[in-house]
Design a protein around this motif. Structure first.
Motif, short mmCIF file in Angstrom:
data_model
loop_
_atom_site.label_atom_id
_atom_site.label_comp_id
_atom_site.label_asym_id
_atom_site.label_seq_id
_atom_site.Cartn_x
_atom_site.Cartn_y
_atom_site.Cartn_z
N VAL A 148 0.83 -1.20 0.00
CA VAL A 148 0.00 0.00 0.00
C VAL A 148 0.87 1.26 0.00
CG1 VAL A 148 -1.56 1.39 1.41
CG2 VAL A 148 -2.05 -1.02 1.04
N LEU A 149 1.85 1.30 0.89
CA LEU A 149 2.72 2.47 0.97
C LEU A 149 3.51 2.69 -0.32
CD1 LEU A 149 4.21 2.45 4.60
CD2 LEU A 149 2.34 3.84 3.67
N LEU A 150 4.06 1.61 -0.87
CA LEU A 150 4.86 1.75 -2.09
C LEU A 150 3.98 2.15 -3.27
CD1 LEU A 150 7.33 -1.27 -1.78
CD2 LEU A 150 7.89 1.16 -1.68
N GLY A 151 2.82 1.52 -3.41
CA GLY A 151 1.92 1.86 -4.51
C GLY A 151 1.47 3.31 -4.44
N ALA A 152 1.09 3.76 -3.25
CA ALA A 152 0.66 5.14 -3.07
C ALA A 152 1.81 6.11 -3.32
CB ALA A 152 0.10 5.34 -1.67
N THR A 153 3.01 5.76 -2.87
CA THR A 153 4.17 6.62 -3.06
C THR A 153 4.53 6.76 -4.53
OG1 THR A 153 5.07 6.01 -0.90
CG2 THR A 153 6.61 6.96 -2.48
N ILE A 154 4.50 5.65 -5.26
CA ILE A 154 4.85 5.69 -6.69
C ILE A 154 3.94 6.64 -7.45
CG2 ILE A 154 4.78 4.32 -8.82
CD1 ILE A 154 5.75 1.93 -7.10
N LEU A 210 0.34 -3.92 -12.49
CA LEU A 210 0.16 -5.36 -12.27
C LEU A 210 0.91 -5.82 -11.03
CD1 LEU A 210 -0.74 -8.20 -13.37
CD2 LEU A 210 1.50 -8.29 -14.49
N TYR A 211 2.12 -5.31 -10.83
CA TYR A 211 2.95 -5.73 -9.70
C TYR A 211 2.42 -5.16 -8.38
CZ TYR A 211 5.97 -7.23 -13.45
OH TYR A 211 6.45 -7.85 -14.57
N MET A 212 1.87 -3.96 -8.43
CA MET A 212 1.30 -3.36 -7.21
C MET A 212 0.03 -4.10 -6.79
SD MET A 212 1.73 0.60 -8.37
CE MET A 212 3.17 1.04 -9.34
N VAL A 213 -0.82 -4.37 -7.75
CA VAL A 213 -2.08 -5.07 -7.46
C VAL A 213 -1.80 -6.47 -6.92
CG1 VAL A 213 -4.13 -6.11 -8.51
CG2 VAL A 213 -3.48 -3.76 -9.09
N GLY A 222 -2.99 -14.18 -0.30
CA GLY A 222 -1.94 -15.18 -0.37
C GLY A 222 -1.72 -15.75 -1.76
N VAL A 223 -2.33 -15.13 -2.80
CA VAL A 223 -2.14 -15.58 -4.18
C VAL A 223 -1.64 -14.41 -5.02
CG1 VAL A 223 -3.91 -17.36 -4.04
CG2 VAL A 223 -4.54 -15.06 -4.81
N SER A 224 -0.84 -14.72 -6.05
CA SER A 224 -0.28 -13.68 -6.90
C SER A 224 0.07 -14.25 -8.26
CB SER A 224 0.96 -13.06 -6.24
OG SER A 224 1.60 -12.14 -7.11
N ASP A 225 -0.02 -13.41 -9.29
CA ASP A 225 0.36 -13.82 -10.63
C ASP A 225 1.85 -13.61 -10.89
OD1 ASP A 225 -2.27 -14.44 -11.22
OD2 ASP A 225 -2.71 -12.45 -12.03
N VAL A 226 2.53 -12.90 -10.00
CA VAL A 226 3.96 -12.62 -10.17
C VAL A 226 4.69 -12.96 -8.88
CG1 VAL A 226 3.53 -10.77 -11.84
CG2 VAL A 226 3.70 -10.21 -9.41
N GLN A 227 6.00 -13.16 -8.96
CA GLN A 227 6.79 -13.42 -7.77
C GLN A 227 6.82 -12.15 -6.91
OE1 GLN A 227 10.67 -14.84 -8.87
NE2 GLN A 227 9.88 -16.71 -9.81
N ILE A 228 6.63 -12.32 -5.61
CA ILE A 228 6.55 -11.17 -4.72
C ILE A 228 7.86 -10.40 -4.67
CG2 ILE A 228 6.17 -10.46 -2.32
CD1 ILE A 228 3.70 -11.24 -3.95
N GLY A 229 8.97 -11.11 -4.71
CA GLY A 229 10.26 -10.42 -4.73
C GLY A 229 10.41 -9.53 -5.94
N ALA A 231 7.88 -8.23 -7.65
CA ALA A 231 6.91 -7.14 -7.50
C ALA A 231 7.48 -6.00 -6.65
CB ALA A 231 5.62 -7.67 -6.88
N PHE A 232 8.09 -6.35 -5.52
CA PHE A 232 8.65 -5.31 -4.66
C PHE A 232 9.89 -4.67 -5.28
CE2 PHE A 232 5.87 -7.03 -1.41
CZ PHE A 232 5.55 -5.89 -0.68
N GLY A 233 10.65 -5.47 -6.04
CA GLY A 233 11.80 -4.91 -6.74
C GLY A 233 11.38 -3.86 -7.76
N VAL A 234 10.31 -4.15 -8.51
CA VAL A 234 9.78 -3.21 -9.50
C VAL A 234 9.29 -1.94 -8.82
CG1 VAL A 234 7.92 -2.82 -11.17
CG2 VAL A 234 9.20 -4.96 -11.22
N MET A 235 8.55 -2.10 -7.72
CA MET A 235 8.00 -0.94 -7.02
C MET A 235 9.11 -0.06 -6.43
SD MET A 235 4.44 -2.23 -5.21
CE MET A 235 5.10 -3.65 -4.34
N LEU A 236 10.11 -0.67 -5.82
CA LEU A 236 11.22 0.10 -5.26
C LEU A 236 11.99 0.83 -6.35
CD1 LEU A 236 12.53 -2.44 -2.59
CD2 LEU A 236 11.47 -0.22 -2.13
N LEU A 237 12.16 0.18 -7.50
CA LEU A 237 12.84 0.84 -8.63
C LEU A 237 12.09 2.08 -9.07
CD1 LEU A 237 15.04 0.84 -10.81
CD2 LEU A 237 13.55 -0.64 -12.19
#
Length: 258
Positions: A148-154, A210-213, A222-229, A231-237
Motif C-alpha cells: 500500500v505504501l509503495l503503490g501510493a508513493t509511486i 500489475l505488480y502493485m495489485v 496469499g495468491v499472486s500472478d507474479v513473484q513477490i520479490g 513485484a517489490f523490486g519493480v516498485m522500489l525501482l
C-alpha cells in the motif's frame, strides 16, 4: 536549515495537505467510496455470482477486492498531489517555497506524504465497504501494508511530475484519463493475467500496476500472478527513479519559475 527547522517545514506542508483533504472531504472521500460500492455491486455481486470461484479457490468478489482497493489508492494518491501541487504552482506559492531555505526533498516529501495519506484513507474506506459484501482474512499484514505504501508513493511521485509539467488544469486530467485508467484496468484488477493468451500476458507484465495489485493481493489473499520479490523490486525501482526525477525537476525549477 537544521534538522529541527526541516521538521517544522515538513510538518507545515503535511498539516496543510491533510487540512485540504478533510476540508473538501465530500470531494476527496465520498466519490471514490460511491464508485467502489457500484463496482462491488455490479462486478462482485451480479457478475461474480455467475463466475463462481477463481484463482486459488476464492469467490470472484474476494478476488477483485484487493485490486479495487489498490486502484482507489493509486488514483486518489495521484489525483491529490497533481491537483494540490498544480494549484500551488498556479497561485505562485511554489515560488515562495523554492526561494526559502527549505530543501527540495522537504517540499517533495511533504506533498507526497499528504497524497499517500489520502490514498491510504480512501483505501481503508473502500476496504471497510468491501467487508459488507464479502469476508477477508489478511494473510500477510506486513506485505499488505508495504505494498500500500509503495503503490501510493509511486503514483504520488508520478502525480507530482505531472503537476510540474502541467501548464493548465486540463493537463492534469490527461494522464489519468489516457494513461492511468487503461493501465489500471489492464493491471489484473478484475482478472488473473494467467487467464490471458500470448502476447497479451507478456504485454501485461510490462504494466507496473500489475505488480502493485498482485503484491497487495498476495498480502490479503496469499495468491499472486507474479513473484513477490520481483513485484517489490519493480516498485522500489519506480520509487527511486521517480524520486530522482522529481528532485531534479525541483532543483532546475522546470515549469516552476517564471
Amino acid at each position: 536549515m537544521n534538522a529541527s527547522a526541516n521538521l517544522v517545514a515538513l510538518q507545515t506542508i503535511v498539516r496543510r495537505e491533510i487540512a485540504r483533504i478533510t476540508r473538501i472531504w465530500t470531494q476527496t472521500l465520498i466519490p471514490p467510496a460511491i464508485t467502489m460500492t457500484l463496482y462491488f455491486v455490479i462486478f462482485g455481486k451480479l457478475i461474480g455470482s455467475r463466475i463462481g470461484t477463481i484463482e486459488g479457490g476464492f469467490t470472484y468478489m474476494q478476488y477483485i477486492v484487493p485490486g479495487l482497493v489498490m486502484m482507489s489508492i493509486i488514483t486518489n494518491s495521484y489525483g491529490n498531489i497533481s491537483s494540490s501541487f498544480f494549484g500551488a504552482k498556479f497561485s505562485r506559492a511554489v515560488e515562495e517555497m523554492l526561494v526559502s531555505p527549505m530543501p527540495n526533498w522537504v517540499i517533495l516529501l511533504g506533498y507526497v506524504t499528504g497524497a499517500v495519506a489520502r490514498g491510504v484513507a480512501v483505501g481503508a474506506l473502500v476496504l471497510v465497504i468491501a467487508l459488507f459484501f464479502t469476508h477477508l482474512n489478511v494473510v500477510h499484514p506486513l506485505i499488505t501494508f508495504a505494498s500500500v505504501l509503495l503503490g501510493a508513493t509511486i503514483f504520488s511521485l508520478a502525480g507530482f511530475v505531472n503537476a510540474v509539467y502541467a501548464k493548465k488544469f486540463d493537463d492534469i486530467a490527461l494522464v489519468p484519463t489516457f494513461v492511468l485508467t487503461p493501465l489500471t484496468y489492464l493491471g489484473g484488477v478484475f482478472y488473473s493475467v494467467n487467464m490471458l493468451s500470448e502476447p497479451w500476458q507478456s504485454i501485461s507484465r510490462v504494466n507496473p500496476i500489475l505488480y502493485m495489485v498482485n503484491a497487495f493481493r498476495f498480502g490479503v489473499l496469499g495468491v499472486s500472478d507474479v513473484q513477490i520479490g520481483v513485484a517489490f523490486g519493480v516498485m522500489l525501482l519506480f520509487v527511486v527513479v521517480l524520486s530522482a526525477v522529481a528532485l531534479q525537476l525541483l532543483k532546475r525549477g522546470v515549469g516552476l519559475r517564471s
